[in-house]
Design a protein around this motif. Structure first.
Motif, PDB file in Angstrom:
ATOM      1  N   LEU A  63       0.882  -1.164   0.000  1.00  0.00           N
ATOM      2  CA  LEU A  63       0.000   0.000   0.000  1.00  0.00           C
ATOM      3  C   LEU A  63       0.919   1.212   0.000  1.00  0.00           C
ATOM      4  O   LEU A  63       1.600   1.485   0.982  1.00  0.00           O
ATOM      5  CB  LEU A  63      -0.909   0.005   1.243  1.00  0.00           C
ATOM      6  N   SER A  64       0.962   1.897  -1.124  1.00  0.00           N
ATOM      7  CA  SER A  64       1.888   3.010  -1.256  1.00  0.00           C
ATOM      8  C   SER A  64       1.446   4.186  -0.396  1.00  0.00           C
ATOM      9  O   SER A  64       0.284   4.310  -0.017  1.00  0.00           O
ATOM     10  CB  SER A  64       1.974   3.455  -2.720  1.00  0.00           C
ATOM     11  N   ARG A  65       2.379   5.065  -0.137  1.00  0.00           N
ATOM     12  CA  ARG A  65       2.071   6.269   0.636  1.00  0.00           C
ATOM     13  C   ARG A  65       1.030   7.102  -0.101  1.00  0.00           C
ATOM     14  O   ARG A  65       0.101   7.615   0.495  1.00  0.00           O
ATOM     15  CB  ARG A  65       3.344   7.078   0.879  1.00  0.00           C
ATOM     16  N   ILE A  71      -6.748   7.605   0.041  1.00  0.00           N
ATOM     17  CA  ILE A  71      -7.816   7.003   0.840  1.00  0.00           C
ATOM     18  C   ILE A  71      -8.256   7.973   1.938  1.00  0.00           C
ATOM     19  O   ILE A  71      -9.451   8.195   2.141  1.00  0.00           O
ATOM     20  CB  ILE A  71      -7.354   5.653   1.429  1.00  0.00           C
ATOM     21  N   VAL A  72      -7.305   8.559   2.633  1.00  0.00           N
ATOM     22  CA  VAL A  72      -7.627   9.524   3.689  1.00  0.00           C
ATOM     23  C   VAL A  72      -8.347  10.730   3.105  1.00  0.00           C
ATOM     24  O   VAL A  72      -9.361  11.190   3.638  1.00  0.00           O
ATOM     25  CB  VAL A  72      -6.344   9.953   4.446  1.00  0.00           C
TER      26      VAL A  72
END
Length: 88
Positions: A63-65, A71-72
């Motif tokens: 899960l990349s940064r 998502i956030v």
């Protein structure tokens, strides 16, 4: 110890995250399907081919940064829209 699911009870406090049902979310339905395929032992050629194709397109446990930030961001926007609908 018999392999069954342990007893669970509902939390009496506000949880830190929301877990929507995949019944109402097309993205989660797709995720459910991909996870289902990834976890199965193929018994036929069609599932074997699909699982192999899926394996070439995924990076396990990655899960990349940037994806995490997106998502956030999407969740913040959704909450903002919801607050706007709830206010008079």
């Amino acid at each position: 110890m018999d392999g069954s699911f342990p007893d669970a009870s509902l939390a009496k406090y506000q949880l830190a995250l929301e877990m929507p049902s995949s019944k109402d979310n097309a993205g989660l339905q797709a995720t459910d399907l991909l996870l289902w395929v990834a976890q199965r032992s193929p018994r036929g050629e069609a599932l074997t081919a699909l699982k192999a194709r899926l394996k070439t397109k995924t990076d396990d446990f990655m899960l990349s940064r940037r994806m995490s930030e997106l998502i956030v961001h999407v969740n913040l926007l959704r909450n903002e829209r919801q607050r706007g609908r709830d206010s008079p």
